[in-house]
Design an enzyme around this catalytic site. Structure first.
Site, PDB file in Angstrom:
ATOM      1  N   ASP A   9       0.888  -1.158   0.000  1.00 19.23           N
ATOM      2  CA  ASP A   9       0.000   0.000   0.000  1.00 19.23           C
ATOM      3  C   ASP A   9       0.936   1.220   0.000  1.00 19.23           C
ATOM      4  O   ASP A   9       2.135   1.098   0.260  1.00 19.23           O
ATOM      5  CB  ASP A   9      -0.845  -0.050   1.293  1.00 19.23           C
ATOM      6  CG  ASP A   9      -1.461   1.289   1.645  1.00 19.23           C
ATOM      7  OD1 ASP A   9      -2.199   1.830   0.795  1.00 19.23           O
ATOM      8  OD2 ASP A   9      -1.186   1.794   2.732  1.00 19.23           O
ATOM      9  N   ASP A  11      -0.134   5.166   0.896  1.00 18.85           N
ATOM     10  CA  ASP A  11      -0.376   6.182   1.933  1.00 18.85           C
ATOM     11  C   ASP A  11      -0.476   5.545   3.312  1.00 18.85           C
ATOM     12  O   ASP A  11      -1.326   4.705   3.553  1.00 18.85           O
ATOM     13  CB  ASP A  11      -1.655   6.952   1.601  1.00 18.85           C
ATOM     14  CG  ASP A  11      -1.481   7.800   0.349  1.00 18.85           C
ATOM     15  OD1 ASP A  11      -2.238   7.571  -0.611  1.00 18.85           O
ATOM     16  OD2 ASP A  11      -0.568   8.641   0.324  1.00 18.85           O
TER      17      ASP A  11
HETATM   18  C1  XBP Z   1      -5.086   6.323   0.919  1.00 15.89           C
HETATM   19  C2  XBP Z   1      -6.243   7.044   0.377  1.00 15.89           C
HETATM   20  C3  XBP Z   1      -5.995   8.172  -0.590  1.00 15.89           C
HETATM   21  C4  XBP Z   1      -5.243   9.308   0.092  1.00 15.89           C
HETATM   22  C5  XBP Z   1      -5.422  10.611  -0.668  1.00 15.89           C
HETATM   23  O1  XBP Z   1      -4.600   5.540  -0.137  1.00 15.89           O
HETATM   24  O2  XBP Z   1      -7.370   6.708   0.684  1.00 15.89           O
HETATM   25  O3  XBP Z   1      -7.273   8.628  -0.992  1.00 15.89           O
HETATM   26  O4  XBP Z   1      -5.800   9.521   1.392  1.00 15.89           O
HETATM   27  O5  XBP Z   1      -4.954  10.449  -1.993  1.00 15.89           O
HETATM   28  P1  XBP Z   1      -3.774   4.155   0.180  1.00 15.89           P
HETATM   29  P2  XBP Z   1      -5.896  10.866  -3.229  1.00 15.89           P
HETATM   30  O6  XBP Z   1      -4.635   3.047  -0.414  1.00 15.89           O
HETATM   31  O7  XBP Z   1      -2.463   4.333  -0.536  1.00 15.89           O
HETATM   32  O8  XBP Z   1      -3.599   4.022   1.675  1.00 15.89           O
HETATM   33  O9  XBP Z   1      -6.426  12.247  -2.932  1.00 15.89           O
HETATM   34  O10 XBP Z   1      -4.978  10.815  -4.428  1.00 15.89           O
HETATM   35  O11 XBP Z   1      -6.974   9.819  -3.265  1.00 15.89           O
HETATM   36 MG    MG Z   2      -2.835   3.231   3.344  1.00 12.84          MG
END
Ligand code: XBP
Ligand code: MG
Length: 248
Positions: A9, A11
């Protein structure tokens, strides 16, 4: 079982990115003349909705606007999110979003051990490229066999779609793959895809429920390398849930 692939993953897992996302959202709202300012407590609640565009839409619904106001605001979401992404990638490229501890080392070790790498994220490809190129060099994206991002699938996490997208393109048996996640939404998605899932909680997700995880560790820095992951993969069947070995 020999470890065939690590699917990261982004973020919260590769880097603790959500504070930068939060600031980027607020900068975009300001430049669009919207009196929206997401505080940390508000953003922590909004993170229950994955996907930046979907998060803005959920926030608009929470304001209980009239149908015409909701329609006008919703029509502006794509443009707001494009500006937000520009603001976010600028922060990443400026070096404001470091990788989490142990991430770079594990990626290096995986390459040496010929373990394939994948990415399964809800964020945009643009954000992923900015983070990886900033920290791992201009050819960083080539180190990943498959990168699954954001709108490449119809349903975002906690649906398994992004993991199924990556698995369908990786030439690795599902039970030889390990998903690495930071959030309950991500854990649900990886488990729904039938993957052994290692969780490294982040600042924003540290109070979430990880009881379905196969293993929970504070950070990838506490791993004893690729073989450590492989040893655990052997002891816990990939699709089993609940045998969490939460390690301090
Ligand atoms: C986490 C998310 C993303 C980020 C914001 O993604 O839910 O929406 O919070 O990025 P991950 P965007 O699956 O990598 O944990 O505004 O580009 O969506
Ligand atoms: Mg994440």
């Amino acid at each position: 079982m020999k470890l065939g692939a690590l699917i990261f993953d982004v973020d919260g897992t590769l880097a603790d990115t959500e504070e930068a996302h939060r600031r980027a959202f607020n900068e975009a709202f300001l430049r669009f003349g919207l009196a929206w300012d997401w505080s940390k407590p508000t953003y922590a609640l909004l993170l229950a909705t994955t996907g930046g565009k979907e998060r803005i839409e959920a926030y608009i619904r929470s304001l209980e606007p009239s149908p015409s106001e909701a329609s006008a605001l919703t029509a502006r979401i794509p443009a707001i999110h494009r500006l937000k992404t520009e603001c976010y990638t600028r922060m990443v490229i400026a070096g404001d979003v470091p990788l989490r501890e142990g991430v770079a080392r594990l990626i290096e070790e995986a390459a040496r051990a010929e373990v394939q790498l994948g990415i399964a994220s809800t964020t945009t490809l643009q954000n992923i490229e900015a983070l990886l190129r900033t920290h791992l060099g201009s050819d960083a994206m080539k180190r990943f066999s498959v990168v699954g991002a954001g709108d490449q699938v119809a349903r975002k996490k906690p649906h398994p779609d992004i993991y199924d997208f990556v698995l369908s393109r990786l030439n690795v048996a599902r039970d030889a793959c390990v998903a690495i996640e930071d959030s309950a939404n991500g854990l649900l998605a990886a488990k729904a895809a039938g993957l052994y899932t290692l969780v490294t909680p982040s600042y924003w997700t540290r109070t979430e429920d990880f009881s379905a995880a196969d293993r929970v560790i504070p950070s990838l820095d506490s791993l004893l390398g690729i073989r450590d992951i492989e040893r655990h993969l052997r002891t816990v069947p990939a699709c089993a849930a609940g045998q969490t070995s939460r390690e301090r």
